[in-house]
Design a protein around this motif. Structure first.
Motif, PDB file in Angstrom:
ATOM      1  N   ILE A 185      46.658  40.953  44.322  1.00  0.00           N
ATOM      2  CA  ILE A 185      47.598  40.306  43.424  1.00  0.00           C
ATOM      3  C   ILE A 185      48.710  41.293  43.119  1.00  0.00           C
ATOM      4  O   ILE A 185      48.460  42.480  42.876  1.00  0.00           O
TER       5      ILE A 185
ATOM      6  N   PHE B  28      40.120  40.930  42.106  1.00  0.00           N
ATOM      7  CA  PHE B  28      41.045  41.281  43.185  1.00  0.00           C
ATOM      8  C   PHE B  28      40.684  42.651  43.759  1.00  0.00           C
ATOM      9  O   PHE B  28      40.410  43.598  43.015  1.00  0.00           O
TER      10      PHE B  28
ATOM     11  N   ASP C 219      53.157  37.531  42.012  1.00  0.00           N
ATOM     12  CA  ASP C 219      52.339  36.317  41.994  1.00  0.00           C
ATOM     13  C   ASP C 219      52.164  35.627  40.655  1.00  0.00           C
ATOM     14  O   ASP C 219      51.760  34.455  40.629  1.00  0.00           O
TER      15      ASP C 219
ATOM     16  N   GLU D  60      48.104  30.130  45.333  1.00  0.00           N
ATOM     17  CA  GLU D  60      46.883  30.711  45.892  1.00  0.00           C
ATOM     18  C   GLU D  60      45.930  31.204  44.806  1.00  0.00           C
ATOM     19  O   GLU D  60      44.767  31.484  45.094  1.00  0.00           O
ATOM     20  N   LEU D  61      46.417  31.311  43.579  1.00  0.00           N
ATOM     21  CA  LEU D  61      45.588  31.825  42.490  1.00  0.00           C
ATOM     22  C   LEU D  61      44.759  30.713  41.863  1.00  0.00           C
ATOM     23  O   LEU D  61      45.175  29.556  41.790  1.00  0.00           O
TER      24      LEU D  61
ATOM     25  N   LYS E 138      41.726  34.945  43.816  1.00  0.00           N
ATOM     26  CA  LYS E 138      42.580  34.414  44.878  1.00  0.00           C
ATOM     27  C   LYS E 138      41.755  33.499  45.785  1.00  0.00           C
ATOM     28  O   LYS E 138      40.620  33.833  46.147  1.00  0.00           O
TER      29      LYS E 138
END
Length: 603
Positions: free
Chosen positions: A63, A256, A280, A581-582, A600
């Protein structure tokens, strides 16, 4: 059998072997798994994860986050330097960890249990023998004592004032350390010690601890710093050998593999970078940006997701702060007069798309706020020794910040301001406000460190000019801005003191008389009020929720009565924009979302 269950059984066995247990409520001290500021922790001793974390969240991916400004240090716990918060958040650890779903409750992290009598006159931490620093050295009671002494001597004013109340520190064995809190009468102090960052004594030079440094520190936390580019980038990688991977307090967090922070010089470049996909996750604080700035292909295509989240936190105080150390702002009548010149309705409509709410309390949007509530019997008792500390209309809950007619040129507000200024010895001559007797013009500087602050300050400056006040707006870079704030070298500045559901010792650093003269404190206004000092003590001494709420409301009334700020506004909700994508857990905690619980999406 899962590791969390094994740990649970070991914890229960430790209670039995120690001769203590939760069943023996009459004992002076007993082993506990957590501490709440008031009442008991919400989670039982055998909880296996935080209710707002997903223990099944997949690990992996990177991230990229972003911050505005620059940095010249990695240690935000000392007075010198400008440092991001990444080291105490990800590299170092504390004895216990705060749940963001409760007002102020902490649970075991490095300390797997604690002993504390009901009067909180001492606290003993039982460290987890498995705790290790990233270089393999065990984390022991000596590291805890070392960190305490360093922060007590060289830390920011908050730590120095809080830790100065500790009577003695005793190492009982390598994994037990006791803090004697006798005489402090501060029920929050055990929680502050519990959330203290722990430095490795073997790898930290006490002679240079208070100096700025960009050397990556060694810690016991889930991440290690792998790249530091001064003023540009910080990169952290998740440790494969992290000792606390499966603790109940950490399960579902830190998902992450890599966390990267990029730094941008101004707000515009920060936002443009987000639109371009260079980072992000973004918490939006600009209503204009939120209303019009996201009409972009990335949002329309679904690459960027926008979301509004409700938070239940007190909203704190956002205001133009008077530096009362300056003779110009020493007179309360002058300070009150200037509040009449801020036309919130005009500003909200023309600058912020009518998306803001006016601040009317230092704890707006919560049951801690005094606005609209008459003082109760407890408040009257607390304020009785200080009969002049609170205005009658504020005591009765009738006061609201002055409201103009929304034109931006309300003559009635200007007349009220001039009447107060006349009482304070100022007179309008040839469109310039001057001091009677000396002829000195009413002039001061408004300090800003962003274009957003500059825009609002210029608007207020224009309003002040209508009654002959010369307010110059000066935009400075981050380094100069923070240096001047730390030294109180400003006349007026826009500042936000964030809200918390459990105000505590940080209130001393914000409003206490001692902090007013201590460089680096957050008492930017220079408040020196015996009433405020006593009310801070009262909220720290409160044992029941009822006494606590009354003491906070009384403090709120005393601060409002001092007219230390021109109250501005707050956002009721939290605005998020993030990469599609998160993913995040379904439950949002009391204090709002936390990126450390996100993950993610895996291919």
């Amino acid at each position: 059998m899962g590791r969390w269950l094994i740990r649970k059984l070991l914890f229960c066995a430790a209670l039995v072997l120690s001769g203590h247990g939760f069943a023996f409520a009459g004992e002076a001290e007993m082993l506990r798994h957590g501490i709440a500021m008031h009442g008991q922790p919400s989670l039982a001793a055998d909880f296996d994860h935080l209710p707002y974390a997903n223990p099944q969240a997949p690990k992996g991916g990177r991230i990229t986050l972003a911050l505005q400004g620059t940095f010249d240090s990695l240690n935000p716990l000392i007075v010198l330097g400008v440092a991001p918060d990444v080291v105490p958040r990800y590299v170092l650890q504390s004895l216990m960890m705060r749940s963001t779903d409760e007002p102020f409750t902490i649970y075991g992290l490095v300390a797997r249990s604690i002993e504390m009598p009901e009067d909180r006159s001492s606290i003993t931490f039982h460290l987890d023998p498995r705790a290790r620093f990233s270089d393999g050295h065990p984390l022991t009671a000596e590291d805890v004592r070392f960190s305490f002494e360093m922060l007590k001597k060289h830390g920011k004013p908050f730590h120095r004032s809080s830790f100065g109340q500790v009577k003695a520190v005793e190492i009982l064995d390598p994994h037990r350390i006791r803090f004697d809190l006798t005489g402090s009468n501060d029920r929050e102090l055990p929680l502050i010690i519990g959330t203290m960052a722990i430095f490795p004594a073997h790898a930290t030079n006490p002679e240079t601890f208070d100096k700025t440094s960009l050397a990556p520190p060694i810690g016991s936390g889930p991440y290690a710093l792998t790249e530091v580019r001064p003023g540009e980038r910080v990169v952290l990688k998740r440790r494969k050998d992290y000792w606390g991977e499966d603790l109940p307090i950490t399960r579902g967090l830190y998902n992450f593999d890599e966390i990267r922070y990029d730094f941008y010089r101004d707000a515009n470049s920060l936002f443009e970078a987000f639109k371009a996909g260079l980072y992000d996750f973004r918490i939006e604080g600009d209503p204009g940006q939120w209303a019009t700035g996201y009409d972009i292909p990335a949002v329309r295509s679904g690459r960027i997701v926008r979301e509004t989240m409700t938070t239940l936190l007190p909203k704190g105080m956002n205001g133009f702060v008077f530096n009362t150390r300056k003779p110009l702002f020493a007179d309360i009548r002058v300070r009150e007069a200037l509040t009449y010149l801020f036309d919130f309705d005009w500003v909200n409509r023309n600058l912020y798309f009518s998306q803001l709410t006016r601040s009317n309390s230092y704890f707006s949007g919560s049951d801690l706020a005094s606005a609209g509530r008459p003082a109760d019997g407890r408040e009257h008792a607390l304020l009785a020794p200080f009969p002049d500390a609170v205005r009658p209309d504020i005591l009765d809950g009738r006061w609201e910040p002055p409201a103009g007619d929304g034109s931006g040129r309300d003559r009635e507000m200007a007349r009220r301001a001039l009447a107060l200024l006349s009482e304070a010895g100022w007179v309008l001559e040839n469109d310039v406000l001057r001091k009677k007797g000396t002829g000195d013009a009413f002039a001061f500087e408004m300090l800003a460190n962003s274009r957003q602050q500059e825009r609002l300050a210029l608007n207020f400056s224009q309003s002040l000019s209508r009654i002959g006040i010369q307010a110059r707006v000066r935009l400075v870079d981050d380094v100069q801005y923070w240096r001047r704030l730390a030294r109180f070298e400003f006349d007026m500045v826009q500042w936000l003191w964030p809200g918390t559901p459990s105000p505590g010792n940080e209130q001393r650093n914000r409003w206490g008389s001692t902090a007013a003269q201590r460089g680096g404190s957050l008492n930017h206004a220079g408040i020196t009020s015996p009433a405020v000092d006593r009310l801070i003590d009262a909220l720290l001494e409160a044992r029941s929720r009822e006494d606590f709420v009354s003491s906070v409301r009384a403090l709120d009334r005393a601060l409002l009565s001092g007219f230390y700020v021109v109250p501005l506004f707050y956002l009721k909700d939290q605005w998020l924009a993030y990469s599609s994508e998160l993913r995040r857990p379904e439950k949002t905690p009391l204090m709002g979302t936390n990126i450390d619980t996100w993950w993610k999406q895996q291919p």
